[in-house]
Design a protein around this motif. Structure first.
Motif, PDB file in Angstrom:
ATOM      1  N   LEU A  78       0.833  -1.205   0.000  1.00  0.00           N
ATOM      2  CA  LEU A  78       0.000   0.000   0.000  1.00  0.00           C
ATOM      3  C   LEU A  78       0.869   1.257   0.000  1.00  0.00           C
ATOM      4  O   LEU A  78       0.508   2.266  -0.621  1.00  0.00           O
ATOM      5  CB  LEU A  78      -0.936   0.000   1.213  1.00  0.00           C
ATOM      6  N   ASP A  79       2.008   1.217   0.680  1.00  0.00           N
ATOM      7  CA  ASP A  79       2.910   2.365   0.657  1.00  0.00           C
ATOM      8  C   ASP A  79       3.490   2.580  -0.743  1.00  0.00           C
ATOM      9  O   ASP A  79       3.742   3.717  -1.152  1.00  0.00           O
ATOM     10  CB  ASP A  79       4.047   2.170   1.662  1.00  0.00           C
ATOM     11  N   VAL A  80       3.734   1.495  -1.475  1.00  0.00           N
ATOM     12  CA  VAL A  80       4.241   1.638  -2.842  1.00  0.00           C
ATOM     13  C   VAL A  80       3.174   2.295  -3.722  1.00  0.00           C
ATOM     14  O   VAL A  80       3.462   3.199  -4.508  1.00  0.00           O
ATOM     15  CB  VAL A  80       4.647   0.270  -3.422  1.00  0.00           C
ATOM     16  N   ALA A  81       1.931   1.843  -3.559  1.00  0.00           N
ATOM     17  CA  ALA A  81       0.845   2.480  -4.315  1.00  0.00           C
ATOM     18  C   ALA A  81       0.749   3.958  -3.957  1.00  0.00           C
ATOM     19  O   ALA A  81       0.591   4.818  -4.840  1.00  0.00           O
ATOM     20  CB  ALA A  81      -0.476   1.769  -4.012  1.00  0.00           C
ATOM     21  N   GLY A  82       0.860   4.275  -2.656  1.00  0.00           N
ATOM     22  CA  GLY A  82       0.821   5.678  -2.239  1.00  0.00           C
ATOM     23  C   GLY A  82       1.967   6.477  -2.837  1.00  0.00           C
ATOM     24  O   GLY A  82       1.790   7.629  -3.259  1.00  0.00           O
ATOM     25  N   ALA A  83       3.156   5.884  -2.877  1.00  0.00           N
ATOM     26  CA  ALA A  83       4.310   6.580  -3.447  1.00  0.00           C
ATOM     27  C   ALA A  83       4.102   6.864  -4.940  1.00  0.00           C
ATOM     28  O   ALA A  83       4.435   7.952  -5.434  1.00  0.00           O
ATOM     29  CB  ALA A  83       5.567   5.743  -3.234  1.00  0.00           C
ATOM     30  N   LEU A  84       3.533   5.893  -5.649  1.00  0.00           N
ATOM     31  CA  LEU A  84       3.275   6.097  -7.084  1.00  0.00           C
ATOM     32  C   LEU A  84       2.231   7.195  -7.310  1.00  0.00           C
ATOM     33  O   LEU A  84       2.347   7.999  -8.245  1.00  0.00           O
ATOM     34  CB  LEU A  84       2.814   4.777  -7.711  1.00  0.00           C
ATOM     35  N   LEU A  85       1.223   7.230  -6.456  1.00  0.00           N
ATOM     36  CA  LEU A  85       0.213   8.287  -6.580  1.00  0.00           C
ATOM     37  C   LEU A  85       0.813   9.650  -6.224  1.00  0.00           C
ATOM     38  O   LEU A  85       0.440  10.674  -6.812  1.00  0.00           O
ATOM     39  CB  LEU A  85      -0.981   7.959  -5.688  1.00  0.00           C
ATOM     40  N   ALA A  86       1.734   9.664  -5.270  1.00  0.00           N
ATOM     41  CA  ALA A  86       2.419  10.913  -4.937  1.00  0.00           C
ATOM     42  C   ALA A  86       3.223  11.420  -6.122  1.00  0.00           C
ATOM     43  O   ALA A  86       3.220  12.629  -6.423  1.00  0.00           O
ATOM     44  CB  ALA A  86       3.324  10.685  -3.719  1.00  0.00           C
ATOM     45  N   LEU A  87       3.919  10.505  -6.813  1.00  0.00           N
ATOM     46  CA  LEU A  87       4.668  10.906  -8.009  1.00  0.00           C
ATOM     47  C   LEU A  87       3.714  11.432  -9.077  1.00  0.00           C
ATOM     48  O   LEU A  87       4.001  12.431  -9.765  1.00  0.00           O
ATOM     49  CB  LEU A  87       5.462   9.719  -8.570  1.00  0.00           C
ATOM     50  N   ARG A  88       2.589  10.767  -9.225  1.00  0.00           N
ATOM     51  CA  ARG A  88       1.619  11.166 -10.252  1.00  0.00           C
ATOM     52  C   ARG A  88       1.110  12.585 -10.029  1.00  0.00           C
ATOM     53  O   ARG A  88       1.011  13.386 -10.974  1.00  0.00           O
ATOM     54  CB  ARG A  88       0.436  10.185 -10.251  1.00  0.00           C
ATOM     55  N   ASP A  89       0.814  12.900  -8.754  1.00  0.00           N
ATOM     56  CA  ASP A  89       0.136  14.164  -8.462  1.00  0.00           C
ATOM     57  C   ASP A  89       1.059  15.248  -7.923  1.00  0.00           C
ATOM     58  O   ASP A  89       0.609  16.383  -7.707  1.00  0.00           O
ATOM     59  CB  ASP A  89      -0.988  13.909  -7.441  1.00  0.00           C
ATOM     60  N   GLY A  90       2.332  14.904  -7.663  1.00  0.00           N
ATOM     61  CA  GLY A  90       3.249  15.901  -7.131  1.00  0.00           C
ATOM     62  C   GLY A  90       2.848  16.397  -5.757  1.00  0.00           C
ATOM     63  O   GLY A  90       2.876  17.603  -5.488  1.00  0.00           O
ATOM     64  N   ARG A 146      10.101  12.950  -8.490  1.00  0.00           N
ATOM     65  CA  ARG A 146      10.492  12.021  -9.553  1.00  0.00           C
ATOM     66  C   ARG A 146      10.781  10.622  -9.012  1.00  0.00           C
ATOM     67  O   ARG A 146      10.597   9.635  -9.711  1.00  0.00           O
ATOM     68  CB  ARG A 146      11.751  12.545 -10.253  1.00  0.00           C
ATOM     69  N   THR A 147      11.254  10.572  -7.768  1.00  0.00           N
ATOM     70  CA  THR A 147      11.626   9.268  -7.201  1.00  0.00           C
ATOM     71  C   THR A 147      11.175   9.183  -5.743  1.00  0.00           C
ATOM     72  O   THR A 147      11.107  10.193  -5.044  1.00  0.00           O
ATOM     73  CB  THR A 147      13.154   9.065  -7.230  1.00  0.00           C
ATOM     74  N   ALA A 148      10.908   7.981  -5.309  1.00  0.00           N
ATOM     75  CA  ALA A 148      10.543   7.737  -3.905  1.00  0.00           C
ATOM     76  C   ALA A 148      11.201   6.451  -3.433  1.00  0.00           C
ATOM     77  O   ALA A 148      11.322   5.481  -4.197  1.00  0.00           O
ATOM     78  CB  ALA A 148       9.026   7.646  -3.746  1.00  0.00           C
ATOM     79  N   ALA A 170      13.299  -4.542   3.875  1.00  0.00           N
ATOM     80  CA  ALA A 170      13.167  -4.426   2.420  1.00  0.00           C
ATOM     81  C   ALA A 170      13.105  -2.947   2.043  1.00  0.00           C
ATOM     82  O   ALA A 170      12.625  -2.108   2.822  1.00  0.00           O
ATOM     83  CB  ALA A 170      11.915  -5.150   1.923  1.00  0.00           C
ATOM     84  N   ALA A 171      13.617  -2.632   0.869  1.00  0.00           N
ATOM     85  CA  ALA A 171      13.592  -1.265   0.345  1.00  0.00           C
ATOM     86  C   ALA A 171      13.285  -1.326  -1.139  1.00  0.00           C
ATOM     87  O   ALA A 171      13.790  -2.204  -1.851  1.00  0.00           O
ATOM     88  CB  ALA A 171      14.927  -0.579   0.587  1.00  0.00           C
ATOM     89  N   LEU A 172      12.450  -0.413  -1.588  1.00  0.00           N
ATOM     90  CA  LEU A 172      12.043  -0.377  -2.997  1.00  0.00           C
ATOM     91  C   LEU A 172      12.089   1.072  -3.472  1.00  0.00           C
ATOM     92  O   LEU A 172      11.611   1.976  -2.780  1.00  0.00           O
ATOM     93  CB  LEU A 172      10.624  -0.931  -3.145  1.00  0.00           C
ATOM     94  N   VAL A 173      12.666   1.292  -4.640  1.00  0.00           N
ATOM     95  CA  VAL A 173      12.710   2.621  -5.246  1.00  0.00           C
ATOM     96  C   VAL A 173      11.742   2.652  -6.418  1.00  0.00           C
ATOM     97  O   VAL A 173      11.774   1.759  -7.280  1.00  0.00           O
ATOM     98  CB  VAL A 173      14.131   2.953  -5.746  1.00  0.00           C
ATOM     99  N   VAL A 174      10.862   3.642  -6.434  1.00  0.00           N
ATOM    100  CA  VAL A 174       9.974   3.834  -7.582  1.00  0.00           C
ATOM    101  C   VAL A 174      10.344   5.148  -8.264  1.00  0.00           C
ATOM    102  O   VAL A 174      10.738   6.114  -7.606  1.00  0.00           O
ATOM    103  CB  VAL A 174       8.479   3.833  -7.188  1.00  0.00           C
ATOM    104  N   ARG A 175      10.216   5.152  -9.570  1.00  0.00           N
ATOM    105  CA  ARG A 175      10.625   6.310 -10.368  1.00  0.00           C
ATOM    106  C   ARG A 175       9.508   6.654 -11.351  1.00  0.00           C
ATOM    107  O   ARG A 175       8.922   5.756 -11.970  1.00  0.00           O
ATOM    108  CB  ARG A 175      11.921   5.984 -11.109  1.00  0.00           C
ATOM    109  N   ALA A 176       9.233   7.936 -11.493  1.00  0.00           N
ATOM    110  CA  ALA A 176       8.190   8.368 -12.422  1.00  0.00           C
ATOM    111  C   ALA A 176       8.609   8.053 -13.847  1.00  0.00           C
ATOM    112  O   ALA A 176       9.798   8.051 -14.180  1.00  0.00           O
ATOM    113  CB  ALA A 176       7.937   9.869 -12.265  1.00  0.00           C
ATOM    114  N   THR A 177       7.633   7.786 -14.681  1.00  0.00           N
ATOM    115  CA  THR A 177       7.915   7.531 -16.089  1.00  0.00           C
ATOM    116  C   THR A 177       7.602   8.789 -16.888  1.00  0.00           C
ATOM    117  O   THR A 177       6.701   9.553 -16.533  1.00  0.00           O
ATOM    118  CB  THR A 177       7.063   6.371 -16.621  1.00  0.00           C
ATOM    119  N   PRO A 178       8.349   9.034 -17.958  1.00  0.00           N
ATOM    120  CA  PRO A 178       8.100  10.249 -18.755  1.00  0.00           C
ATOM    121  C   PRO A 178       6.709  10.250 -19.343  1.00  0.00           C
ATOM    122  O   PRO A 178       6.161   9.189 -19.651  1.00  0.00           O
ATOM    123  CB  PRO A 178       9.158  10.156 -19.855  1.00  0.00           C
TER     124      PRO A 178
END
Length: 399
Positions: free
Chosen positions: A335-347, A377-379, A391-399
């Motif tokens: 769920l935190d990964v989903a939240g991080a991706l939504l944070a990247l999406r919406d800034g 751009r990254t979380a 565990a650690a995971l890095v997510v990065r926004a896509t262009p």
């Protein structure tokens, strides 16, 4: 070859559905409250995150209800929503081109309690045949796989809270090996007396009924149910089919184990974070926000804060802990990964729930009070599991 997230399915105590969860999280709306699923009045801790207004029969065929409990029903619905969001099904790929890997902490604990109770009170002829698999750690993976007819690689990671990241790390590995799509993440929940006693045995639950990670008054965590299922695809395949959503790339991942107690060696969270950054080809300066493990247990909060200060410097990066609005979801760190991706999406960085400010000596830039707009751009997402898992995971926004 890179792994993109193209679909999200979220079932959380503060929101049923991706946008419902995200709106509530940005607004700081809590899903924590007194337990109503069973009579918890005799236990020292009585508050948890329960998914409200969820009627399984509204989402699933009746034949699935006798063979599942609340956890698996939530997982099946989250998987349905994630695949719908991605606009894809296993039938769009070669026969073994889609698989499932999820996280679990205890399997179908609620189902198991009910059947053991039936055995004790009424005898073995009253135990459901579905008990043979419905209690098992891999039940969510199996049920999602059967329902969606995936025949590719499947598995389950049992590393408690860290499992949500470990499952996504394994999904990324399978995609990089050539599997076109993986359904992954973690949905967990054991809000029944048997599951509650197991949580209490950790000695880490807040008996004050508050979950205030990194606060000077932190007194433990509160558990929750739910989580997130993500659709992870090969980037080229996603572009080829014209995927409507490209939430971001799973850019780096690492896992470590803590040394044995009394060894004198440091815990492994710092190595997990550093290795995930290296795997992504990034340095700490490249990270825009950290979604913390946020145990809510003072000594564990201090240990995590020390890792963040060592990596990023004092107050060196915004840190958030939105799980203080949902409770810790055991295998549901996805769920935190989903939240991080939504944070990247919406800034925008969500706030850390009810935490007003971090303890001063932790030297953290903890996002408190209100959501914070920021170019992202990254979380980095961190998670620890009871028993020494990191565990650690890095997510990065896509262009």
């Amino acid at each position: 070859m890179s792994a993109l997230v193209t679909g999200l399915g979220i079932v959380a105590p503060n929101g049923l559905g991706t946008e419902e969860y995200w709106a509530a999280t940005l607004a700081g709306t809590s899903g924590l409250g007194p337990i109503t699923r069973f009579d918890a009045s005799g236990y020292p801790a009585t508050v948890a995150g329960q998914v409200p207004d969820f009627t399984a029969a509204d989402h699933l065929p009746g034949r699935l209800l006798p063979q599942t409990d609340q956890m698996t029903r939530l997982a099946l619905v989250a998987a349905d929503w994630a695949l719908r969001d991605a606009g894809v099904s296993a039938e769009d790929f070669p026969e073994y081109g889609a698989g499932v890997v999820t996280a679990a902490s205890g399997g179908g604990v609620e189902f198991g309690q009910r059947e053991l109770q039936a055995l004790w009170e009424h005898g073995r002829e009253h135990v459901s045949a579905y008990q043979s698999f419905a209690w098992f750690y891999a039940v969510n993976t199996g049920q999602i796989s059967i329902r969606n007819r995936t025949k590719g690689p499947s598995g389950v990671l049992v590393t408690e809270q860290a499992g949500g990241l470990d499952a996504l790390g394994q999904a990324r590995r399978e995609v990089r090996k050539g599997v076109r799509m993986m359904v992954s993440g973690g949905v967990d929940g054991a809000l029944c007396p048997w599951g509650w006693v197991a949580q209490l045995a950790t000695g880490r639950l807040s008996e004050a009924g508050e979950y205030l990670p990194f606060a000077a008054t932190a007194s433990g965590y509160l558990p929750g149910e739910g989580g997130a299922i993500l659709v992870v695809e090969d980037a080229a395949s996603a572009r080829e089919r014209g995927a409507a959503h490209r939430y971001g790339e799973l850019a780096g991942y690492a896992a470590t184990m803590d040394p044995a107690p009394g060894s004198g060696r440091p815990p492994g969270l710092a190595r997990a974070a550093a290795n995930a950054l290296a795997d992504a080809g990034l340095t700490p300066a490249d990270i825009d926000v950290v979604f913390a493990d946020a145990a809510g247990v003072p000594e564990l909060d201090r240990a995590e804060a020390a890792v963040l200060v060592e990596l990023f410097g004092p107050h060196g990066v915004p840190v958030t802990a939105p799980k203080s609005l949902t409770g810790r979801l055991a295998g549901g760190a996805a769920l935190d990964v989903a939240g991080a991706l939504l944070a990247l999406r919406d800034g925008v960085i969500p706030p850390s729930g009810p935490v007003r400010e971090p303890a001063a000596d932790l030297r953290l830039d903890l996002v408190c009070g209100a959501a914070r707009p920021a170019p992202l751009r990254t979380a980095l997402v961190l998670a620890r599991g009871y028993g020494g898992f990191n565990a650690a995971l890095v997510v990065r926004a896509t262009p």
